[in-house]
Write a protein that holds these residues in place. Structure first.
Motif, mmCIF file in Angstrom:
data_model
loop_
_atom_site.group_PDB
_atom_site.id
_atom_site.type_symbol
_atom_site.label_atom_id
_atom_site.label_comp_id
_atom_site.label_asym_id
_atom_site.label_seq_id
_atom_site.Cartn_x
_atom_site.Cartn_y
_atom_site.Cartn_z
ATOM 1 N N UNK A 150 0.865 -1.178 0.000
ATOM 2 C CA UNK A 150 0.000 0.000 0.000
ATOM 3 C C UNK A 150 0.902 1.228 0.000
ATOM 4 N N UNK A 151 0.623 2.160 -0.900
ATOM 5 C CA UNK A 151 1.453 3.364 -0.977
ATOM 6 C C UNK A 151 0.606 4.574 -1.347
ATOM 7 N N UNK A 152 1.246 5.721 -1.376
ATOM 8 C CA UNK A 152 0.623 6.973 -1.788
ATOM 9 C C UNK A 152 -0.681 7.230 -1.031
ATOM 10 N N UNK A 153 -0.655 6.986 0.259
ATOM 11 C CA UNK A 153 -1.848 7.197 1.083
ATOM 12 C C UNK A 153 -2.079 8.694 1.222
ATOM 13 N N UNK A 154 -3.254 9.135 0.817
ATOM 14 C CA UNK A 154 -3.623 10.545 0.893
ATOM 15 C C UNK A 154 -4.928 10.701 1.659
ATOM 16 N N UNK A 155 -4.926 11.565 2.648
ATOM 17 C CA UNK A 155 -6.174 11.950 3.303
ATOM 18 C C UNK A 155 -6.771 13.052 2.443
ATOM 19 N N UNK A 156 -7.959 12.807 1.903
ATOM 20 C CA UNK A 156 -8.582 13.729 0.963
ATOM 21 C C UNK A 156 -9.485 14.727 1.674
ATOM 22 N N UNK A 157 -10.277 14.239 2.631
ATOM 23 C CA UNK A 157 -11.226 15.116 3.330
ATOM 24 C C UNK A 157 -11.610 14.509 4.668
ATOM 25 N N UNK A 158 -11.945 15.381 5.589
ATOM 26 C CA UNK A 158 -12.469 14.974 6.892
ATOM 27 C C UNK A 158 -13.817 15.648 7.060
ATOM 28 N N UNK B 34 -12.140 10.630 4.095
ATOM 29 C CA UNK B 34 -11.995 10.069 2.753
ATOM 30 C C UNK B 34 -10.513 9.947 2.452
ATOM 31 N N UNK B 35 -10.135 8.806 1.875
ATOM 32 C CA UNK B 35 -8.728 8.465 1.689
ATOM 33 C C UNK B 35 -8.550 7.855 0.307
ATOM 34 N N UNK B 36 -7.378 8.105 -0.279
ATOM 35 C CA UNK B 36 -6.963 7.423 -1.512
ATOM 36 C C UNK B 36 -5.642 6.722 -1.242
ATOM 37 N N UNK B 37 -5.427 5.600 -1.927
ATOM 38 C CA UNK B 37 -4.150 4.893 -1.817
ATOM 39 C C UNK B 37 -3.955 4.021 -3.053
ATOM 40 N N UNK B 38 -2.717 3.800 -3.401
ATOM 41 C CA UNK B 38 -2.391 2.840 -4.447
ATOM 42 C C UNK B 38 -2.081 1.513 -3.785
ATOM 43 N N UNK B 39 -2.477 0.436 -4.457
ATOM 44 C CA UNK B 39 -2.275 -0.906 -3.908
ATOM 45 C C UNK B 39 -1.753 -1.809 -5.009
ATOM 46 N N UNK B 40 -0.777 -2.612 -4.661
ATOM 47 C CA UNK B 40 -0.289 -3.657 -5.548
ATOM 48 C C UNK B 40 -0.461 -4.973 -4.806
ATOM 49 N N UNK B 41 -1.191 -5.899 -5.422
ATOM 50 C CA UNK B 41 -1.448 -7.205 -4.808
ATOM 51 C C UNK B 41 -0.707 -8.265 -5.614
ATOM 52 N N UNK B 42 0.147 -8.996 -4.934
ATOM 53 C CA UNK B 42 0.827 -10.140 -5.532
ATOM 54 C C UNK B 42 0.013 -11.374 -5.167
ATOM 55 N N UNK B 43 -0.370 -12.147 -6.176
ATOM 56 C CA UNK B 43 -1.121 -13.386 -5.959
ATOM 57 C C UNK B 43 -0.343 -14.545 -6.565
ATOM 58 N N UNK B 44 -0.163 -15.606 -5.783
ATOM 59 C CA UNK B 44 0.472 -16.821 -6.254
ATOM 60 C C UNK B 44 -0.481 -17.976 -5.988
ATOM 61 N N UNK C 282 1.546 -16.738 -11.096
ATOM 62 C CA UNK C 282 1.651 -15.480 -10.356
ATOM 63 C C UNK C 282 0.926 -14.378 -11.109
ATOM 64 N N UNK C 283 0.235 -13.535 -10.367
ATOM 65 C CA UNK C 283 -0.496 -12.416 -10.955
ATOM 66 C C UNK C 283 -0.251 -11.181 -10.107
ATOM 67 N N UNK C 284 -0.074 -10.052 -10.766
ATOM 68 C CA UNK C 284 -0.002 -8.765 -10.086
ATOM 69 C C UNK C 284 -1.273 -7.993 -10.397
ATOM 70 N N UNK C 285 -1.898 -7.488 -9.346
ATOM 71 C CA UNK C 285 -3.102 -6.675 -9.466
ATOM 72 C C UNK C 285 -2.754 -5.278 -8.959
ATOM 73 N N UNK C 286 -2.854 -4.283 -9.812
ATOM 74 C CA UNK C 286 -2.589 -2.899 -9.413
ATOM 75 C C UNK C 286 -3.918 -2.156 -9.326
ATOM 76 N N UNK C 287 -4.051 -1.317 -8.297
ATOM 77 C CA UNK C 287 -5.322 -0.612 -8.103
ATOM 78 C C UNK C 287 -5.094 0.759 -7.486
ATOM 79 N N UNK C 288 -6.020 1.634 -7.805
ATOM 80 C CA UNK C 288 -6.124 2.934 -7.150
ATOM 81 C C UNK C 288 -7.384 2.878 -6.299
ATOM 82 N N UNK C 289 -7.200 2.782 -4.997
ATOM 83 C CA UNK C 289 -8.329 2.585 -4.094
ATOM 84 C C UNK C 289 -8.805 3.900 -3.507
ATOM 85 N N UNK C 290 -10.102 3.955 -3.254
ATOM 86 C CA UNK C 290 -10.720 5.063 -2.532
ATOM 87 C C UNK C 290 -11.462 4.468 -1.349
#
Length: 173
Positions: free
Chosen positions: A103-111, A117-127, A132-140
């Motif tokens: 989990x990276x780039x955690x941003x607090x957007x609003x209170x 409200x928060x945003x973060x980038x997530x990279x999920x490694x699945x085996x 093997x699969x990599x799942x990249x996401x921009x989460x809110x």
């Protein structure tokens, strides 16, 4: 318990940006650990009753009420999803995937009141047996402070490649 010793309610707006960011990050790390270790019951308990768990399909600014989603669960559907995972009879999760999230780039957007409200980038490694699969996401996220702890009100997982076919997304994202 002595009322003088009781923990005072946390006012999110009164927290320093550093303290709020730290508390949010610790919650996101906890959620990731519960997902990665298949701690389904503990993960489910993080959700509020008015929760929405959403993975859009075919873009990121879609309307889940009018367009198809990969996943669009309310609180009762989250419970059903967890119960299905716990049966051990999900073909694509036999054996269960080994998972690791970054989990990276955690941003607090609003209170707003007790919610953040928060945003973060997530990279999920699945085996798993398929490879093997990599799942990249921009989460809110929308988190609500309840009894001194954050709870999930909304989680939107914006898979970077959600316009392509998704064949085996059968774990908690």
């Amino acid at each position: 318990m002595d009322p003088m010793l009781a923990e005072k309610p946390v006012d999110l707006a009164a927290l320093s940006p550093v303290d709020l960011h730290h508390r949010v990050a610790q919650f996101l790390y906890l959620e990731a650990r519960l997902q990665d270790t298949h701690a389904y019951d503990a993960w489910e308990q993080l959700w509020e009753d008015d929760a929405i768990y959403w993975v859009p399909a075919n873009g990121h600014d879609t309307d889940p009420e009018r367009q198809m989603s990969i996943l669009y669960d309310n609180r009762s559907r989250i419970k059903v999803r967890v119960e299905q995972l716990k049966t051990g009879r999900r073909h694509t999760q036999t054996p269960r995937s080994e998972l690791a999230r970054l989990i990276s780039n955690i941003e607090v957007v609003a209170v707003e009141g007790a919610e953040v409200s928060v945003r973060a980038n997530v990279l999920i490694y699945e085996d798993n047996l398929r490879g093997e699969t990599l799942w990249a996401a921009r989460n809110e996220y929308r988190l609500r402070l309840v009894d001194g702890a954050f709870r999930l009100v909304r989680k939107k997982i914006g898979l970077v490649n959600n316009a392509r076919p998704v064949f085996t997304l059968s774990f908690l994202v």
